[in-house]
Motif scaffolding. Structure first.
Motif, PDB file in Angstrom:
ATOM      1  N   UNK A 130       0.819  -1.218   0.000  1.00 38.38           N
ATOM      2  CA  UNK A 130       0.000   0.000   0.000  1.00 38.38           C
ATOM      3  C   UNK A 130       0.852   1.267   0.000  1.00 38.38           C
ATOM      4  N   UNK A 131       1.946   1.224  -0.776  1.00 34.92           N
ATOM      5  CA  UNK A 131       2.805   2.387  -0.934  1.00 34.92           C
ATOM      6  C   UNK A 131       3.828   2.583   0.165  1.00 34.92           C
ATOM      7  N   UNK A 132       3.908   1.674   1.137  1.00 37.17           N
ATOM      8  CA  UNK A 132       4.882   1.813   2.221  1.00 37.17           C
ATOM      9  C   UNK A 132       6.301   1.496   1.752  1.00 37.17           C
ATOM     10  N   UNK A 133       6.416   0.693   0.691  1.00 37.36           N
ATOM     11  CA  UNK A 133       7.719   0.329   0.151  1.00 37.36           C
ATOM     12  C   UNK A 133       7.792   0.724  -1.313  1.00 37.36           C
ATOM     13  N   UNK A 134       9.014   0.911  -1.770  1.00 38.49           N
ATOM     14  CA  UNK A 134       9.263   1.126  -3.185  1.00 38.49           C
ATOM     15  C   UNK A 134      10.335   0.130  -3.600  1.00 38.49           C
ATOM     16  N   UNK A 135       9.973  -1.170  -3.629  1.00 35.78           N
ATOM     17  CA  UNK A 135      10.964  -2.203  -3.860  1.00 35.78           C
ATOM     18  C   UNK A 135      11.570  -2.136  -5.248  1.00 35.78           C
ATOM     19  N   UNK A 136      12.608  -2.942  -5.449  1.00 34.40           N
ATOM     20  CA  UNK A 136      13.330  -2.904  -6.720  1.00 34.40           C
ATOM     21  C   UNK A 136      12.438  -3.255  -7.897  1.00 34.40           C
ATOM     22  N   UNK A 137      11.452  -4.124  -7.644  1.00 34.81           N
ATOM     23  CA  UNK A 137      10.571  -4.506  -8.739  1.00 34.81           C
ATOM     24  C   UNK A 137       9.746  -3.325  -9.220  1.00 34.81           C
TER      25      UNK A 137
END
Length: 375
Positions: free
Chosen positions: A302-309
Protein backbone atom coordinates in the motif's frame (compact mmCIF):
# COMPACT_ATOMS: atom_id res chain seq x y z
CA UNK A 1 5.38 -46.02 -3.80
CA UNK A 2 2.99 -46.30 -0.91
CA UNK A 3 0.54 -48.20 -3.11
CA UNK A 4 3.27 -50.71 -3.97
CA UNK A 5 4.16 -51.12 -0.31
CA UNK A 6 0.51 -51.60 0.57
CA UNK A 7 0.11 -54.17 -2.19
CA UNK A 8 3.18 -56.16 -1.08
CA UNK A 9 2.19 -55.98 2.58
CA UNK A 10 -1.37 -57.03 1.78
CA UNK A 11 -0.09 -60.00 -0.20
CA UNK A 12 2.10 -61.08 2.68
CA UNK A 13 -0.76 -60.78 5.16
CA UNK A 14 -3.04 -62.74 2.83
CA UNK A 15 -0.39 -65.43 2.43
CA UNK A 16 -0.01 -65.76 6.19
CA UNK A 17 -3.75 -66.35 6.59
CA UNK A 18 -4.06 -68.69 3.61
CA UNK A 19 -1.07 -70.74 4.73
CA UNK A 20 -2.67 -71.17 8.11
CA UNK A 21 -6.03 -72.20 6.62
CA UNK A 22 -4.41 -74.58 4.10
CA UNK A 23 -2.43 -76.23 6.85
CA UNK A 24 -5.66 -76.66 8.79
CA UNK A 25 -7.45 -78.26 5.79
CA UNK A 26 -4.58 -80.58 4.81
CA UNK A 27 -4.03 -81.99 8.26
CA UNK A 28 -7.69 -82.53 8.98
CA UNK A 29 -7.15 -81.14 12.43
CA UNK A 30 -6.25 -77.88 14.01
CA UNK A 31 -2.62 -76.84 13.35
CA UNK A 32 -0.31 -76.46 16.30
CA UNK A 33 -1.11 -73.50 18.45
CA UNK A 34 2.33 -72.10 17.87
CA UNK A 35 1.65 -71.64 14.12
CA UNK A 36 -1.61 -69.79 14.79
CA UNK A 37 0.07 -67.65 17.37
CA UNK A 38 2.86 -66.78 14.91
CA UNK A 39 0.32 -65.76 12.26
CA UNK A 40 -1.75 -63.73 14.71
CA UNK A 41 1.32 -62.11 16.20
CA UNK A 42 2.59 -60.91 12.83
CA UNK A 43 -0.72 -59.94 11.25
CA UNK A 44 -1.54 -56.89 13.41
CA UNK A 45 1.96 -55.51 12.94
CA UNK A 46 1.73 -55.83 9.15
CA UNK A 47 -1.74 -54.27 9.02
CA UNK A 48 -0.94 -51.35 11.31
CA UNK A 49 2.41 -50.72 9.63
CA UNK A 50 0.82 -50.52 6.19
CA UNK A 51 -1.93 -48.26 7.53
CA UNK A 52 0.65 -45.96 9.11
CA UNK A 53 2.47 -45.68 5.79
CA UNK A 54 -0.76 -44.85 3.97
CA UNK A 55 -1.44 -42.01 6.42
CA UNK A 56 1.98 -40.36 5.99
CA UNK A 57 0.99 -38.11 3.08
CA UNK A 58 -2.36 -37.07 4.61
CA UNK A 59 -0.64 -36.35 7.93
CA UNK A 60 1.91 -34.08 6.24
CA UNK A 61 -0.90 -32.37 4.34
CA UNK A 62 -2.77 -31.65 7.58
CA UNK A 63 -0.03 -30.87 10.09
CA UNK A 64 2.39 -29.15 7.72
CA UNK A 65 0.51 -27.71 4.75
CA UNK A 66 -2.81 -26.82 6.38
CA UNK A 67 -1.26 -25.65 9.66
CA UNK A 68 1.64 -23.67 8.19
CA UNK A 69 1.43 -23.07 4.44
CA UNK A 70 -2.23 -22.06 4.31
CA UNK A 71 -1.95 -19.33 7.01
CA UNK A 72 1.28 -18.00 5.51
CA UNK A 73 -0.40 -17.51 2.14
CA UNK A 74 -3.37 -15.85 3.86
CA UNK A 75 -1.06 -13.44 5.70
CA UNK A 76 0.48 -12.06 2.51
CA UNK A 77 -2.44 -12.23 0.05
CA UNK A 78 -3.87 -8.92 -1.08
CA UNK A 79 -7.66 -8.95 -1.64
CA UNK A 80 -7.20 -6.43 -4.46
CA UNK A 81 -4.87 -8.04 -7.01
CA UNK A 82 -2.21 -5.67 -8.37
CA UNK A 83 -2.59 -4.86 -12.09
CA UNK A 84 0.70 -6.59 -12.98
CA UNK A 85 -0.77 -9.99 -12.07
CA UNK A 86 -2.35 -12.13 -14.80
CA UNK A 87 -5.04 -14.42 -13.39
CA UNK A 88 -4.99 -18.12 -14.26
CA UNK A 89 -7.69 -20.69 -13.68
CA UNK A 90 -7.48 -23.06 -10.75
CA UNK A 91 -8.81 -25.78 -13.04
CA UNK A 92 -5.65 -26.03 -15.14
CA UNK A 93 -4.10 -29.46 -15.47
CA UNK A 94 -1.17 -30.37 -13.26
CA UNK A 95 2.10 -29.31 -14.84
CA UNK A 96 0.48 -26.87 -17.29
CA UNK A 97 1.06 -23.74 -15.22
CA UNK A 98 2.60 -20.97 -17.32
CA UNK A 99 6.01 -19.66 -16.42
CA UNK A 100 6.88 -16.06 -15.86
CA UNK A 101 4.93 -13.42 -14.00
CA UNK A 102 1.45 -14.47 -13.00
CA UNK A 103 -1.05 -14.33 -10.23
CA UNK A 104 -3.85 -16.66 -9.27
CA UNK A 105 -7.33 -15.43 -8.40
CA UNK A 106 -10.68 -17.14 -8.04
CA UNK A 107 -13.20 -16.78 -10.82
CA UNK A 108 -15.63 -15.03 -8.49
CA UNK A 109 -13.01 -12.46 -7.47
CA UNK A 110 -12.72 -13.61 -3.87
CA UNK A 111 -9.25 -14.05 -2.33
CA UNK A 112 -7.86 -17.54 -2.78
CA UNK A 113 -7.29 -18.08 0.94
CA UNK A 114 -10.88 -17.23 1.83
CA UNK A 115 -11.63 -20.84 0.91
CA UNK A 116 -9.66 -23.90 2.01
CA UNK A 117 -10.86 -25.70 -1.10
CA UNK A 118 -9.52 -22.94 -3.37
CA UNK A 119 -6.22 -22.86 -1.48
CA UNK A 120 -5.92 -26.63 -1.82
CA UNK A 121 -6.62 -26.43 -5.56
CA UNK A 122 -4.06 -23.68 -5.97
CA UNK A 123 -1.27 -25.69 -4.35
CA UNK A 124 -2.28 -28.89 -6.14
CA UNK A 125 -1.82 -27.18 -9.52
CA UNK A 126 1.84 -28.19 -9.14
CA UNK A 127 1.03 -31.61 -7.70
CA UNK A 128 2.76 -32.99 -4.62
CA UNK A 129 5.74 -30.70 -5.22
CA UNK A 130 3.48 -27.70 -4.85
CA UNK A 131 1.46 -29.07 -1.97
CA UNK A 132 4.46 -30.01 0.15
CA UNK A 133 6.45 -26.94 -0.83
CA UNK A 134 9.20 -25.95 1.60
CA UNK A 135 9.02 -29.19 3.59
CA UNK A 136 12.74 -29.96 3.33
CA UNK A 137 13.67 -26.41 4.31
CA UNK A 138 11.21 -26.54 7.24
CA UNK A 139 12.65 -29.82 8.55
CA UNK A 140 16.21 -28.53 8.28
CA UNK A 141 15.21 -25.30 10.04
CA UNK A 142 13.53 -27.16 12.91
CA UNK A 143 16.39 -29.64 13.30
CA UNK A 144 19.04 -26.89 13.22
CA UNK A 145 17.12 -24.74 15.71
CA UNK A 146 16.71 -27.62 18.17
CA UNK A 147 20.40 -28.58 18.01
CA UNK A 148 21.65 -25.00 18.24
CA UNK A 149 19.29 -24.15 21.10
CA UNK A 150 20.48 -27.22 23.02
CA UNK A 151 24.12 -26.26 22.53
CA UNK A 152 23.47 -22.68 23.63
CA UNK A 153 21.58 -23.86 26.71
CA UNK A 154 24.27 -26.37 27.72
CA UNK A 155 27.30 -24.14 27.22
CA UNK A 156 25.87 -20.83 28.43
CA UNK A 157 23.56 -22.11 31.20
CA UNK A 158 20.77 -19.90 29.85
CA UNK A 159 17.15 -21.07 30.18
CA UNK A 160 16.04 -23.19 27.28
CA UNK A 161 13.41 -20.71 26.06
CA UNK A 162 16.13 -18.02 25.86
CA UNK A 163 18.46 -20.36 24.02
CA UNK A 164 15.64 -21.20 21.64
CA UNK A 165 15.10 -17.53 20.84
CA UNK A 166 18.82 -16.94 20.21
CA UNK A 167 18.93 -19.96 17.91
CA UNK A 168 15.85 -18.71 16.05
CA UNK A 169 17.46 -15.32 15.47
CA UNK A 170 20.75 -16.84 14.34
CA UNK A 171 18.86 -19.05 11.86
CA UNK A 172 16.46 -16.37 10.68
CA UNK A 173 17.80 -16.74 7.13
CA UNK A 174 16.38 -20.26 7.00
CA UNK A 175 12.89 -19.32 8.18
CA UNK A 176 12.85 -16.39 5.75
CA UNK A 177 13.92 -18.67 2.90
CA UNK A 178 11.06 -21.00 3.87
CA UNK A 179 8.54 -18.16 3.55
CA UNK A 180 9.89 -17.29 0.11
CA UNK A 181 9.67 -20.93 -1.02
CA UNK A 182 6.09 -21.20 0.24
CA UNK A 183 4.75 -18.07 -1.45
CA UNK A 184 6.46 -18.59 -4.83
CA UNK A 185 6.01 -21.24 -7.54
CA UNK A 186 8.04 -24.46 -7.20
CA UNK A 187 11.52 -24.13 -8.65
CA UNK A 188 14.33 -26.44 -9.64
CA UNK A 189 16.67 -24.31 -7.57
CA UNK A 190 17.90 -25.92 -4.32
CA UNK A 191 16.38 -24.46 -1.19
CA UNK A 192 19.70 -23.07 0.07
CA UNK A 193 19.98 -20.87 -3.02
CA UNK A 194 17.06 -18.85 -1.59
CA UNK A 195 19.01 -17.86 1.54
CA UNK A 196 19.61 -14.09 1.72
CA UNK A 197 22.58 -12.35 3.41
CA UNK A 198 22.43 -12.58 7.19
CA UNK A 199 22.94 -8.88 7.90
CA UNK A 200 20.05 -7.86 5.65
CA UNK A 201 17.66 -10.49 7.02
CA UNK A 202 18.70 -9.84 10.63
CA UNK A 203 18.02 -6.10 10.34
CA UNK A 204 14.54 -6.78 9.02
CA UNK A 205 13.45 -9.67 11.22
CA UNK A 206 15.24 -9.33 14.59
CA UNK A 207 12.55 -7.20 16.23
CA UNK A 208 9.58 -9.11 14.74
CA UNK A 209 11.22 -12.35 15.90
CA UNK A 210 11.57 -10.93 19.41
CA UNK A 211 7.91 -9.92 19.50
CA UNK A 212 6.79 -13.29 18.13
CA UNK A 213 8.92 -15.15 20.67
CA UNK A 214 7.72 -12.98 23.56
CA UNK A 215 4.05 -13.35 22.68
CA UNK A 216 4.44 -17.11 22.31
CA UNK A 217 6.06 -17.38 25.74
CA UNK A 218 3.45 -15.13 27.35
CA UNK A 219 0.62 -17.11 25.72
CA UNK A 220 1.90 -20.23 27.48
CA UNK A 221 3.11 -18.86 30.81
CA UNK A 222 0.26 -16.48 31.68
CA UNK A 223 -2.46 -19.17 31.50
CA UNK A 224 -0.18 -21.48 33.47
CA UNK A 225 0.30 -18.79 36.13
CA UNK A 226 -3.45 -18.20 36.29
CA UNK A 227 -4.03 -21.94 36.69
CA UNK A 228 -1.64 -22.04 39.63
CA UNK A 229 -3.26 -18.99 41.24
CA UNK A 230 -6.77 -20.44 41.12
CA UNK A 231 -5.66 -23.91 42.18
CA UNK A 232 -6.12 -25.73 38.89
CA UNK A 233 -3.72 -28.73 38.67
CA UNK A 234 -1.40 -28.41 35.70
CA UNK A 235 -1.53 -32.19 35.33
CA UNK A 236 -5.09 -33.01 36.14
CA UNK A 237 -4.90 -36.78 36.07
CA UNK A 238 -1.63 -36.94 38.00
CA UNK A 239 -2.37 -34.34 40.66
CA UNK A 240 -6.09 -34.88 41.24
CA UNK A 241 -6.95 -35.98 44.76
CA UNK A 242 -7.70 -39.70 44.61
CA UNK A 243 -9.65 -39.47 47.85
CA UNK A 244 -12.17 -37.07 46.32
CA UNK A 245 -15.20 -38.22 44.41
CA UNK A 246 -14.55 -37.41 40.74
CA UNK A 247 -18.24 -36.54 40.32
CA UNK A 248 -17.66 -33.74 42.85
CA UNK A 249 -14.20 -32.80 41.62
CA UNK A 250 -14.93 -32.58 37.89
CA UNK A 251 -17.35 -29.59 38.03
CA UNK A 252 -14.82 -27.64 40.09
CA UNK A 253 -12.04 -28.41 37.63
CA UNK A 254 -14.22 -27.37 34.69
CA UNK A 255 -15.13 -24.07 36.33
CA UNK A 256 -11.48 -23.33 37.02
CA UNK A 257 -10.51 -24.35 33.50
CA UNK A 258 -12.89 -21.91 31.81
CA UNK A 259 -10.93 -18.71 32.63
CA UNK A 260 -7.64 -20.43 31.80
CA UNK A 261 -8.94 -21.56 28.41
CA UNK A 262 -10.47 -18.12 27.75
CA UNK A 263 -7.18 -16.38 28.56
CA UNK A 264 -5.27 -18.76 26.28
CA UNK A 265 -7.69 -18.09 23.43
CA UNK A 266 -7.54 -14.31 23.88
CA UNK A 267 -3.75 -14.30 23.97
CA UNK A 268 -3.59 -16.43 20.86
CA UNK A 269 -6.05 -14.24 18.96
CA UNK A 270 -4.74 -10.83 20.02
CA UNK A 271 -1.03 -11.54 20.56
CA UNK A 272 0.31 -14.64 18.85
CA UNK A 273 -1.59 -14.32 15.55
CA UNK A 274 -0.79 -10.58 15.09
CA UNK A 275 2.86 -11.28 15.89
CA UNK A 276 2.87 -14.08 13.30
CA UNK A 277 1.30 -11.78 10.73
CA UNK A 278 3.93 -9.12 11.36
CA UNK A 279 6.81 -11.59 11.09
CA UNK A 280 5.55 -13.30 7.93
CA UNK A 281 4.78 -10.02 6.14
CA UNK A 282 8.18 -8.60 7.02
CA UNK A 283 9.84 -11.76 5.72
CA UNK A 284 7.72 -11.62 2.57
CA UNK A 285 8.83 -8.02 1.99
CA UNK A 286 12.37 -9.38 1.53
CA UNK A 287 11.31 -11.44 -1.49
CA UNK A 288 13.80 -10.73 -4.32
CA UNK A 289 12.37 -8.71 -7.22
CA UNK A 290 12.97 -11.60 -9.62
CA UNK A 291 10.53 -13.82 -7.71
CA UNK A 292 6.75 -13.89 -8.21
CA UNK A 293 4.14 -14.87 -5.60
CA UNK A 294 1.47 -17.48 -6.29
CA UNK A 295 -1.23 -15.34 -4.65
CA UNK A 296 -2.00 -11.65 -5.33
CA UNK A 297 0.77 -9.85 -3.47
CA UNK A 298 1.15 -6.07 -3.21
CA UNK A 299 4.92 -5.72 -3.05
CA UNK A 300 4.61 -2.02 -2.25
CA UNK A 301 2.41 -2.82 0.80
CA UNK A 302 0.00 0.00 0.00
CA UNK A 303 2.81 2.39 -0.93
CA UNK A 304 4.88 1.81 2.22
CA UNK A 305 7.72 0.33 0.15
CA UNK A 306 9.26 1.13 -3.19
CA UNK A 307 10.96 -2.20 -3.86
CA UNK A 308 13.33 -2.90 -6.72
CA UNK A 309 10.57 -4.51 -8.74
CA UNK A 310 8.88 -1.10 -8.76
CA UNK A 311 12.08 0.83 -9.34
CA UNK A 312 13.29 1.37 -5.78
CA UNK A 313 16.33 0.10 -3.89
CA UNK A 314 17.06 -3.57 -3.33
CA UNK A 315 17.59 -3.49 0.43
CA UNK A 316 14.15 -2.42 1.54
CA UNK A 317 11.91 -4.16 4.02
CA UNK A 318 8.71 -3.56 5.90
CA UNK A 319 8.62 -2.11 9.40
CA UNK A 320 6.56 -3.80 12.11
CA UNK A 321 4.05 -0.98 12.18
CA UNK A 322 3.57 -1.00 8.42
CA UNK A 323 3.30 -4.81 8.40
CA UNK A 324 0.42 -4.55 10.85
CA UNK A 325 -1.40 -1.53 9.41
CA UNK A 326 -1.27 -2.70 5.79
CA UNK A 327 -3.05 -5.96 6.67
CA UNK A 328 -6.62 -4.77 6.33
CA UNK A 329 -9.79 -5.75 8.14
CA UNK A 330 -10.76 -8.19 5.38
CA UNK A 331 -7.42 -9.92 5.77
CA UNK A 332 -7.84 -10.32 9.53
CA UNK A 333 -11.33 -11.76 9.14
CA UNK A 334 -10.15 -14.15 6.44
CA UNK A 335 -7.20 -15.33 8.54
CA UNK A 336 -9.15 -15.77 11.78
CA UNK A 337 -11.81 -17.76 9.93
CA UNK A 338 -9.13 -20.02 8.50
CA UNK A 339 -7.96 -21.33 11.89
CA UNK A 340 -11.28 -22.97 12.91
CA UNK A 341 -11.48 -24.52 9.44
CA UNK A 342 -7.99 -25.97 9.84
CA UNK A 343 -8.95 -27.20 13.31
CA UNK A 344 -11.96 -28.94 11.78
CA UNK A 345 -9.72 -30.67 9.22
CA UNK A 346 -7.39 -31.76 12.01
CA UNK A 347 -10.20 -33.22 14.11
CA UNK A 348 -11.61 -35.00 11.05
CA UNK A 349 -8.18 -36.48 10.35
CA UNK A 350 -7.89 -37.72 13.93
CA UNK A 351 -11.35 -39.27 13.65
CA UNK A 352 -10.54 -41.06 10.39
CA UNK A 353 -7.23 -42.40 11.77
CA UNK A 354 -8.86 -43.57 15.01
CA UNK A 355 -11.79 -45.17 13.19
CA UNK A 356 -9.46 -46.91 10.72
CA UNK A 357 -7.27 -48.44 13.41
CA UNK A 358 -10.32 -49.40 15.47
CA UNK A 359 -11.88 -51.12 12.44
CA UNK A 360 -8.66 -52.95 11.71
CA UNK A 361 -8.46 -53.99 15.34
CA UNK A 362 -11.94 -55.46 15.06
CA UNK A 363 -10.99 -57.35 11.89
CA UNK A 364 -7.89 -58.75 13.59
CA UNK A 365 -10.01 -59.94 16.53
CA UNK A 366 -12.44 -61.66 14.13
CA UNK A 367 -9.55 -63.37 12.34
CA UNK A 368 -8.18 -64.43 15.71
CA UNK A 369 -11.54 -65.97 16.52
CA UNK A 370 -11.76 -67.74 13.15
CA UNK A 371 -8.24 -69.14 13.28
CA UNK A 372 -8.80 -70.39 16.79
CA UNK A 373 -11.75 -72.44 15.58
CA UNK A 374 -14.40 -70.17 17.03
CA UNK A 375 -13.17 -70.66 20.57
Amino acid sequence: MLHHIAAVGGSLAKRYIEDGLEANDSSGSNPPASNDEAVLAGLPFVVYFITGLLFIYPAIGVFYTAHNVYPTLAMIEDPNPPPEYTPISLDVQEGSVPSGEFGVVEANGKPITSSLRATHRLLWVWGREGYFRGLVCALITIFSTVILAALITVYTFLPHFVGSFIATVLLTQLSTAWVHIVITPPSARPWYSRVLPFRYVFQATALPLLVHWATSVVAVELPRLLAVMIGLPLRLFEEADDNMDMDLQLPSLLLKGIPVAALSLLLYLFAVIPASVILRRVQASLLPPTEDAIVPFDRSFKGKLDPAVLGGGSETFLTMRDALTTFGREGWIRLVKMYPKVLGITLAFYFVVTATFALEGGVVLILNWLLSGGK
